[in-house]
Design a protein around this motif. Sequence first.
Motif, PDB file in Angstrom:
ATOM      1  N   TRP A  75       0.832  -1.199   0.000  1.00  0.00           N
ATOM      2  CA  TRP A  75       0.000   0.000   0.000  1.00  0.00           C
ATOM      3  C   TRP A  75       0.872   1.257   0.000  1.00  0.00           C
ATOM      4  O   TRP A  75       0.576   2.232  -0.675  1.00  0.00           O
ATOM      5  CB  TRP A  75      -0.902  -0.012   1.235  1.00  0.00           C
ATOM      6  N   ASN A  76       1.946   1.219   0.770  1.00  0.00           N
ATOM      7  CA  ASN A  76       2.775   2.406   0.971  1.00  0.00           C
ATOM      8  C   ASN A  76       3.820   2.647  -0.114  1.00  0.00           C
ATOM      9  O   ASN A  76       4.600   3.581  -0.013  1.00  0.00           O
ATOM     10  CB  ASN A  76       3.473   2.314   2.325  1.00  0.00           C
ATOM     11  N   GLN A  77       3.872   1.803  -1.134  1.00  0.00           N
ATOM     12  CA  GLN A  77       4.865   1.990  -2.190  1.00  0.00           C
ATOM     13  C   GLN A  77       4.699   3.347  -2.870  1.00  0.00           C
ATOM     14  O   GLN A  77       3.583   3.774  -3.156  1.00  0.00           O
ATOM     15  CB  GLN A  77       4.743   0.881  -3.234  1.00  0.00           C
ATOM     16  N   TYR A  78       5.819   3.974  -3.148  1.00  0.00           N
ATOM     17  CA  TYR A  78       5.765   5.320  -3.711  1.00  0.00           C
ATOM     18  C   TYR A  78       6.614   5.425  -4.976  1.00  0.00           C
ATOM     19  O   TYR A  78       6.108   5.707  -6.061  1.00  0.00           O
ATOM     20  CB  TYR A  78       6.251   6.306  -2.656  1.00  0.00           C
ATOM     21  N   LEU A  79       7.908   5.141  -4.838  1.00  0.00           N
ATOM     22  CA  LEU A  79       8.813   5.362  -5.964  1.00  0.00           C
ATOM     23  C   LEU A  79       8.430   4.511  -7.173  1.00  0.00           C
ATOM     24  O   LEU A  79       8.343   5.023  -8.298  1.00  0.00           O
ATOM     25  CB  LEU A  79      10.247   5.041  -5.519  1.00  0.00           C
ATOM     26  N   TRP A  80       8.191   3.230  -6.942  1.00  0.00           N
ATOM     27  CA  TRP A  80       7.917   2.334  -8.059  1.00  0.00           C
ATOM     28  C   TRP A  80       6.620   2.722  -8.787  1.00  0.00           C
ATOM     29  O   TRP A  80       6.634   2.891 -10.011  1.00  0.00           O
ATOM     30  CB  TRP A  80       7.888   0.886  -7.565  1.00  0.00           C
ATOM     31  N   PRO A  81       5.513   2.914  -8.066  1.00  0.00           N
ATOM     32  CA  PRO A  81       4.293   3.355  -8.761  1.00  0.00           C
ATOM     33  C   PRO A  81       4.482   4.684  -9.481  1.00  0.00           C
ATOM     34  O   PRO A  81       3.903   4.898 -10.547  1.00  0.00           O
ATOM     35  CB  PRO A  81       3.268   3.497  -7.629  1.00  0.00           C
ATOM     36  N   THR A  82       5.301   5.559  -8.904  1.00  0.00           N
ATOM     37  CA  THR A  82       5.534   6.848  -9.545  1.00  0.00           C
ATOM     38  C   THR A  82       6.116   6.658 -10.943  1.00  0.00           C
ATOM     39  O   THR A  82       5.787   7.375 -11.880  1.00  0.00           O
ATOM     40  CB  THR A  82       6.527   7.672  -8.703  1.00  0.00           C
ATOM     41  N   LEU A  83       6.994   5.663 -11.071  1.00  0.00           N
ATOM     42  CA  LEU A  83       7.642   5.447 -12.361  1.00  0.00           C
ATOM     43  C   LEU A  83       6.761   4.641 -13.303  1.00  0.00           C
ATOM     44  O   LEU A  83       6.690   4.913 -14.498  1.00  0.00           O
ATOM     45  CB  LEU A  83       8.959   4.689 -12.157  1.00  0.00           C
ATOM     46  N   ILE A  84       6.092   3.637 -12.746  1.00  0.00           N
ATOM     47  CA  ILE A  84       5.432   2.644 -13.580  1.00  0.00           C
ATOM     48  C   ILE A  84       4.046   3.084 -14.025  1.00  0.00           C
ATOM     49  O   ILE A  84       3.537   2.646 -15.045  1.00  0.00           O
ATOM     50  CB  ILE A  84       5.350   1.304 -12.787  1.00  0.00           C
ATOM     51  N   THR A  85       3.396   3.937 -13.240  1.00  0.00           N
ATOM     52  CA  THR A  85       2.068   4.373 -13.654  1.00  0.00           C
ATOM     53  C   THR A  85       2.103   5.850 -14.034  1.00  0.00           C
ATOM     54  O   THR A  85       2.324   6.709 -13.202  1.00  0.00           O
ATOM     55  CB  THR A  85       1.038   4.167 -12.528  1.00  0.00           C
ATOM     56  N   THR A  86       1.885   6.098 -15.320  1.00  0.00           N
ATOM     57  CA  THR A  86       1.768   7.476 -15.775  1.00  0.00           C
ATOM     58  C   THR A  86       0.327   7.760 -16.172  1.00  0.00           C
ATOM     59  O   THR A  86      -0.097   8.903 -16.260  1.00  0.00           O
ATOM     60  CB  THR A  86       2.679   7.716 -16.984  1.00  0.00           C
ATOM     61  N   ASP A  87      -0.417   6.685 -16.409  1.00  0.00           N
ATOM     62  CA  ASP A  87      -1.834   6.795 -16.712  1.00  0.00           C
ATOM     63  C   ASP A  87      -2.577   6.954 -15.386  1.00  0.00           C
ATOM     64  O   ASP A  87      -2.490   6.100 -14.509  1.00  0.00           O
ATOM     65  CB  ASP A  87      -2.271   5.510 -17.440  1.00  0.00           C
ATOM     66  N   GLU A  88      -3.283   8.049 -15.238  1.00  0.00           N
ATOM     67  CA  GLU A  88      -3.874   8.364 -13.935  1.00  0.00           C
ATOM     68  C   GLU A  88      -4.877   7.334 -13.441  1.00  0.00           C
ATOM     69  O   GLU A  88      -5.128   7.240 -12.246  1.00  0.00           O
ATOM     70  CB  GLU A  88      -4.517   9.748 -13.982  1.00  0.00           C
ATOM     71  N   SER A  89      -5.452   6.563 -14.336  1.00  0.00           N
ATOM     72  CA  SER A  89      -6.437   5.587 -13.871  1.00  0.00           C
ATOM     73  C   SER A  89      -5.757   4.446 -13.109  1.00  0.00           C
ATOM     74  O   SER A  89      -6.424   3.606 -12.526  1.00  0.00           O
ATOM     75  CB  SER A  89      -7.243   5.030 -15.038  1.00  0.00           C
ATOM     76  N   PHE A  90      -4.420   4.426 -13.107  1.00  0.00           N
ATOM     77  CA  PHE A  90      -3.695   3.411 -12.333  1.00  0.00           C
ATOM     78  C   PHE A  90      -3.081   3.987 -11.057  1.00  0.00           C
ATOM     79  O   PHE A  90      -2.385   3.293 -10.333  1.00  0.00           O
ATOM     80  CB  PHE A  90      -2.595   2.768 -13.178  1.00  0.00           C
ATOM     81  N   PHE A  91      -3.322   5.260 -10.812  1.00  0.00           N
ATOM     82  CA  PHE A  91      -2.710   5.885  -9.630  1.00  0.00           C
ATOM     83  C   PHE A  91      -3.239   5.288  -8.337  1.00  0.00           C
ATOM     84  O   PHE A  91      -4.425   5.019  -8.201  1.00  0.00           O
ATOM     85  CB  PHE A  91      -3.014   7.388  -9.615  1.00  0.00           C
ATOM     86  N   THR A  92      -2.325   5.106  -7.391  1.00  0.00           N
ATOM     87  CA  THR A  92      -2.748   4.748  -6.038  1.00  0.00           C
ATOM     88  C   THR A  92      -2.823   6.033  -5.220  1.00  0.00           C
ATOM     89  O   THR A  92      -2.374   7.095  -5.671  1.00  0.00           O
ATOM     90  CB  THR A  92      -1.732   3.814  -5.366  1.00  0.00           C
ATOM     91  N   LEU A  93      -3.366   5.934  -4.019  1.00  0.00           N
ATOM     92  CA  LEU A  93      -3.475   7.126  -3.169  1.00  0.00           C
ATOM     93  C   LEU A  93      -2.097   7.705  -2.871  1.00  0.00           C
ATOM     94  O   LEU A  93      -1.894   8.915  -2.935  1.00  0.00           O
ATOM     95  CB  LEU A  93      -4.178   6.770  -1.857  1.00  0.00           C
ATOM     96  N   VAL A  94      -1.158   6.808  -2.554  1.00  0.00           N
ATOM     97  CA  VAL A  94       0.183   7.284  -2.209  1.00  0.00           C
ATOM     98  C   VAL A  94       0.846   7.904  -3.437  1.00  0.00           C
ATOM     99  O   VAL A  94       1.502   8.940  -3.355  1.00  0.00           O
ATOM    100  CB  VAL A  94       1.030   6.143  -1.623  1.00  0.00           C
ATOM    101  N   ARG A  95       0.626   7.283  -4.581  1.00  0.00           N
ATOM    102  CA  ARG A  95       1.146   7.823  -5.826  1.00  0.00           C
ATOM    103  C   ARG A  95       0.524   9.194  -6.113  1.00  0.00           C
ATOM    104  O   ARG A  95       1.165  10.098  -6.648  1.00  0.00           O
ATOM    105  CB  ARG A  95       0.831   6.843  -6.971  1.00  0.00           C
ATOM    106  N   GLY A  96      -0.745   9.339  -5.708  1.00  0.00           N
ATOM    107  CA  GLY A  96      -1.466  10.592  -5.939  1.00  0.00           C
ATOM    108  C   GLY A  96      -0.810  11.782  -5.265  1.00  0.00           C
ATOM    109  O   GLY A  96      -0.953  12.916  -5.717  1.00  0.00           O
ATOM    110  N   ILE A  97      -0.055  11.499  -4.187  1.00  0.00           N
ATOM    111  CA  ILE A  97       0.598  12.593  -3.464  1.00  0.00           C
ATOM    112  C   ILE A  97       1.566  13.342  -4.367  1.00  0.00           C
ATOM    113  O   ILE A  97       1.675  14.561  -4.332  1.00  0.00           O
ATOM    114  CB  ILE A  97       1.313  12.038  -2.220  1.00  0.00           C
ATOM    115  N   LYS A  98       2.246  12.584  -5.198  1.00  0.00           N
ATOM    116  CA  LYS A  98       3.183  13.203  -6.146  1.00  0.00           C
ATOM    117  C   LYS A  98       2.432  14.224  -7.006  1.00  0.00           C
ATOM    118  O   LYS A  98       2.953  15.300  -7.304  1.00  0.00           O
ATOM    119  CB  LYS A  98       3.774  12.100  -7.027  1.00  0.00           C
TER     120      LYS A  98
END
Lengths: 361, 280, 293
Positions: free
Chosen positions: B209-232
């Motif tokens: 749930w708390n992953q940040y760096l990896w989702p930041t790189l791997i998801t650029t399509d907003e429909s795949f954003f997680t909440l933590v990724r959303g912080i970016k």
Amino acid sequence: MSTITLDTVRKVYAGDVEAVKGVSIDIADGEFIVLVGPSGCGKSTLLRMIAGLEDITTGEISIGDRVVNKVDPADRDIAMVFQNYALYPHMSVYNNLAYGLKNRNMDKAEIDRRVKEAARILEIGDYLDRKPRALSGGQRQRVAMGRAIVREPAAFLFDEPLSNLDAKLRVQMRVEIKRLQKGLGTTSVYVTHDQLEAMTLADRLVVLNGGNIEQIGAPIDVYDKPASTFVASFIGSPAMNLLKVKGDENGLSLVSGKGLSGANAFGKSAYTLGIRPEHMSVVEAPKGDGNSGVDLEIKVNVLEPVGAESYIYGEFAESGEEIVVRVESHSTYEPGQTLFLRAEPKDVHFFDAETGARIES
Amino acid sequence: MKRLQIWDHVILLSGVFFMVAPVVLAFITSTHDAVTIYRSGLQFGFGDQGLQAYEDVLFRAGGFTKEVNGLVMLKNSLILGLGFAIGKIVISMLAAYAIVYFRFPMATFCFWIIFSTLLLPLEVRILPSYEIVQQLGMVNTYQGLIVPLIASATGTFFFRQFFMSVPDELTEAARIDGAGPWKFFIDILVPLSKTMMAAIFIIMFVYGWNQYLWPTLITTDESFFTLVRGIKQILQVWVGAQIPDYDQIMAMAILAMLPPVIVVVIFQSWFVKGLVESDK
Amino acid sequence: MKKVQFQSRLIPYLLLLPQLGIVGVFFLWPAAEAVRSSFYLEDPFGFGSTFVGFDNFIDTVTSTDYGRVARFTGVFTFFVTALSLGIALLLAVKADKVLRGASSYKTLLMWVYAVAPPVAGLIGILLFDQHVGPIVDLVAMFGWEMQVGVSYSDTAIAMVVAAVWKQVPVNFIFFLSGLQGISKSVQEAASIDCRSGFRRFWTVTFPLLAPTGFFLLIINITYAFFDTFGIIDVILKTEPGNNPVTLVYKVYLDGFRGNDLGGSSAQSVILMALVFILTIIQFRLIERRVHYT
Ligand SMILES: Nc1ncnc2c1ncn2[C@@H]1O[C@H](COP(=O)(O)OP(=O)(O)O)[C@@H](O)[C@H]1O
Ligand SMILES: [Mg+2]
């Protein structure tokens, strides 16, 4: 029910540990055999080879008239009771008993019948729904036995099944195991390091030492005629006293003083003399003739009353060799006191000082 | 003696204040509107907005991203947390079972291959990892998000430790009872591992749930954003904004932490056991 | 491994297949790639690359920027580790001692474990925000004009505070369970042998906690190096400018923003060597921990 035959069975573990060094035993149908010996002598290894849990390096094991060397444990028609019981912690008592039968695709009704029957015999019927965690040590032990019984196997194998129980419960379960085994008439191999347990349970004892058989025989025969100094000191409690004896052309003499004479019939220069603590009596003065039996003179170190009897721990003034003597309950002896002891000829054992082997006189 | 206890409590309460106050403050402030917050700073009393900010973040598409709402991110976070935890448990239990319970020629080699992953966290090999996932066409997919994170052997290590502590006699009893390798695994080992699985599940769920760096790189399509990724995403809006949506920023922070915190608090004893016993 | 093992040609490989597959594709391959590209210079326009030997490493370690970042990483790691271990130890000792409310304290002191580092960073920048942050207002009363995001040292302080806040719970949990693992009879023996509670702590409890402490030291160093990425990225609002960054952050910056593939890879490899050493030490300690308990 069935015979078990071990033919020069050897086990070499990785790293060249030879745990069992060529053991042969013929176990009769319905016989209760106890493997006894000190820790590390290879008892468990031997039992586990019979169970099929350990590969046999060389030799042959047969159950009934089938050689089982390559047979899977589940197909050997044996049941095993482990020291720590090895109950499945997540299954109820009922399922612990039933698991092996289910795996054989046995009919549900038959499983139920067998489980209920075993529960009745072992008086664990009230706990069938409980998990092992909720049982006392003695109850777990019974469940472990039950798991063996429901299989109605050709042989029971026990690996120190009572070691985890307290002393009182151990005696109680010991009696029960014997009664059960006689009732069912199932061939049993039982491993223990406790000589008392071995004596009381066995039809025949197998005394093991360092992977070798020291002696096979009925408990009382082993007690009466130990085949070696090892057996002599292992069977019986307190252990048999072993004293050094010199032999020359004039005859025999104790290293610790006099009190022994007779011809050196076997022509060796050294013997070990064995006398059990319970086979000596305290006498007023040495008989002195030395022709029949042994006269000893010792110094008392400690008197240890255990209730029904007492033990004197003493030593020989000349050599410091130690000796234990059983005396009557309520005896009073003072430390430092000198005592004369007498043992009759029939109670005196001779062993080869080098090999430890018994010498029949 | 009594006075000493009072000092103990004073110290502990200071600690509690240090841990709790920032989040409470963030929550209270999130009940005010952005302008109030901008004018007079973080708030110490509840405002008149209630949970409006949460509603905005959760349901109004375009709170920050103009395309997806917080609910979608919540769903993605759940997928990442659950997918990672379940995937990790399944894969590492199987591997640990092979390593502990089987004798086979390559055992030691496989063991070292797997445990070498403990040596290098994702962060130090992030760039090539990203490129490989890109080459495999897994950018903006759930697989791309989850599977590479599973590569580390923490779970395998943990289950190995646990399996080693299961008494050998149990396996022997099962063998005598006619259970082969699969039956033993399903009938005995998995049920025995239940508590351990729960403990690991909680730790892994929180970790995923708390992953940040990896989702930041791997998801650029907003429909795949997680909440933590959303912080970016918030940050990028924030930097350019006249009056940042402080209320929604805080609501977002609270929402992102709430599910894992609830899980950890409710299953506290399992989680502590798992954490302390797995040593990682 | 185990005394009792199954024998099968196929099953163990089947069981290992998923894990080995993932490790191969998503771990070994990228790690090898990182090592390989650290020896190459990538053409900025994407027309292939040339082998340059150790040039990337030499360039990296001799650049003044790298030195500055390495120094900051050291200082950052020191403060984060020392503060979070110290605070956690103090709290754990007290939580172990109090009778009333022990379990409430425990819960209240550990729940932050579940907060993601970037969320911790986000709460951090709100507290340290120029416009709204109460901490800025507080220190202003002492004449300190805090400017997180502008002043190098003020940003560093915010980073350390947020990182410590996030790490105290883990250390607290380990210390508390370490303390509770010390047998009651040892503590009773100590209280008979030694009257001063303070002395008792330093001569009996602390040495018994030492294995846990060493173990946590490694965990904390690893944390400060790698897991603080989210905190730092958020506090910098993803725009580092002149602000302090850690080595891991620089790997990311140079690789993804600066497109200096070789340099970034060389930095990765240096970090790999570092983690490698830390992990070996950690394994040693795990073994030791077993012996102690
Ligand atoms: N799996 C094994 N690998 C190597 N050596 C073993 C193994 N199991 C037992 N041994 C060794 O074999 C000898 C006999 O062991 P065991 O049969 O367990 O003894 P006992 O049950 O009589 O105490 C011991 O020396 C023991 O160390
Ligand atoms: Mg044994």
